[in-house]
Write an enzyme that holds these catalytic residues in place. Sequence first.
Site, PDB file in Angstrom:
ATOM      1  N   HIS A   1     -47.298 -45.980  20.047  1.00 35.45           N
ATOM      2  CA  HIS A   1     -48.195 -45.467  21.091  1.00 35.45           C
ATOM      3  C   HIS A   1     -49.670 -45.655  20.722  1.00 35.45           C
ATOM      4  CE1 HIS A   1     -48.340 -41.445  18.911  1.00 35.45           C
ATOM      5  NE2 HIS A   1     -49.591 -41.549  19.304  1.00 35.45           N
TER       6      HIS A   1
ATOM      7  N   ASP B   1     -40.875 -44.880  18.519  1.00 36.08           N
ATOM      8  CA  ASP B   1     -42.342 -44.896  18.483  1.00 36.08           C
ATOM      9  C   ASP B   1     -42.833 -45.343  17.104  1.00 36.08           C
ATOM     10  OD1 ASP B   1     -44.985 -44.575  19.124  1.00 36.08           O
ATOM     11  OD2 ASP B   1     -44.979 -42.383  18.952  1.00 36.08           O
TER      12      ASP B   1
ATOM     13  N   GLY C   1     -50.541 -34.428  14.633  1.00 33.10           N
ATOM     14  CA  GLY C   1     -51.162 -34.818  13.388  1.00 33.10           C
ATOM     15  C   GLY C   1     -52.282 -35.765  13.667  1.00 33.10           C
ATOM     16  N   ASP C   2     -52.291 -36.819  12.967  1.00 33.29           N
ATOM     17  CA  ASP C   2     -53.165 -37.919  13.268  1.00 33.29           C
ATOM     18  C   ASP C   2     -52.178 -38.984  13.718  1.00 33.29           C
ATOM     19  OD1 ASP C   2     -55.513 -39.105  13.495  1.00 33.29           O
ATOM     20  OD2 ASP C   2     -55.843 -39.455  11.391  1.00 33.29           O
TER      21      ASP C   2
END
Length: 531
Positions: A71, A116, A208-209
């Site tokens: 993503h 993902d 999160g990141d």
Amino acid sequence: MLKFVIVLSFIACAFGAAIPEGLLPQVDGRIVGGVATSISSFPWQISLQRNGGHSCGGSVYNSRIIVTAAHCLQSVSAASLQIRAGSSYWSSGGVVSKVAAFRNHEGYNPNTMINDIAIIKLSTPLSFSSTIKAIGLASYAPGNGAAASVSGWGTQSSGSSSIPSQLQYVNLKIVDRSQCASSSYSYGSAIKSTMICAAAAGKDSCQGDSGGPLVSGGQLVGVVSWGYGCADARYPGVYANVADLRSWVVNNSNAIRKCEETITIKDNEIFNQITFTCNMFKFVILLSVIACAFGAAIPEGLLPQLDGRIVGGVATSISSFPWQISLQRNGGHSCGGSIYNSRVIVTAAHCLQGVSASALRIRAGSSYWNSGGSVVSVASFKNHEGYNAKTMVNDIAVIRLSSALSFNGNIKAIGLASSTPNNGAAAVVSGWGTLKSGGSVPAQLQKVDLKIVGRTQCASSTYSYGSEIKATMICAAASGKDSCQGDSGGPLVSGGQLVGVVSWGRGCAAPKYPGVYANVAELRGWVSNNA
């Protein structure tokens, strides 16, 4: 009518209800309940950057390969990406390497967030040191309750448009797939086999990141993917399960390393030498060269090119284009857009994939994307529900600002066209797109004069798009000039009205492939109803 991410999370928490079918998961980045740390403690961590601004996290798999989330790599070209490794700070220090290419898992689905995961190939290998190291991939998922940690530069609170300069981390506990999908939590069937969860009271990656590492037992067990709410007991953070996706990463990374070769294409005195990696990777630049050299139709199923370049244009002033804004992700220029009214911006739907409102802001009233004018955070956005990332139909979106713009000589709204301009009509496109393939984003606004190519003409045998040109599209071109997808999401203006939104195209200033724009006259009703 706008589906606010914050409102969605609040409703889910308040009522404990399942998230309504068809709404995208929240994929922004926040480290909640964590602390600042040093890269030497997480030497596999990298910052993935779009046009100089931090965009996502990632993990060093080997000296040339980064593992991240699919993503994170939607609607972007390799030319606009770089990574920073070996630094505790995303904006300085360490080593910066450009991205040569990337590949998303072919089974990735942005609606369900299954598969993902993605890999990135760097243009130059990393030199390993105490602050740059590879991390092994887990061969099996850790047990429920196992200790884990997640790291990154994600914003630290919901709604914040700034990100910390120093790396953050948070300790969590694994919530295995069966537990995460059970009645103990509220996700239910949204948790798929390629997912794993993690949580701790009052702590979360809050996604999160995005793309960053979830580590347990010294191995990469997860890639930050999605979730609902933030540090909510009913909604743990959801990660791509590396153990389930390990073979995909290994197989595709090996393919890159083994199959690299160089080809030269010659046609009509045009020489283009490019490095590419097997036919497993459909490089945008290779695709463009082949299209330009041979005038061939693009093979079915390849995504349009969505990066931003103003070719054949000149520097200009915002006073000449006062409706133009810079849409920014985590402080870096990402896309263009147009002021519809004091609270609403019109842009492209492809600019708003895989991002949350909290990571976005706009700058208006300045000729420079990185200084001056007014900066306003984004409250929410809505993509056209009929947008299709493969066909690029209905590539339009509206953004709602957190506070109203004050109009002046440099900040003005632009009206929406009620009819499509005629073939050959004069038009102009503006933006901060890079001036050449692989180039950096210019500080000053650029513009280029074009001529409208009507939809019928653009789909005719005069050009090479054929049936790819749909009713919601319009084209524009000029010899040796192009928006080359301009500044994606930015304005195409004719007769003082917004007639197009920069969307996609093939190649760059290639006579057979005009730039393609969302046709505002066809989509005007949707904008008016949703603004």
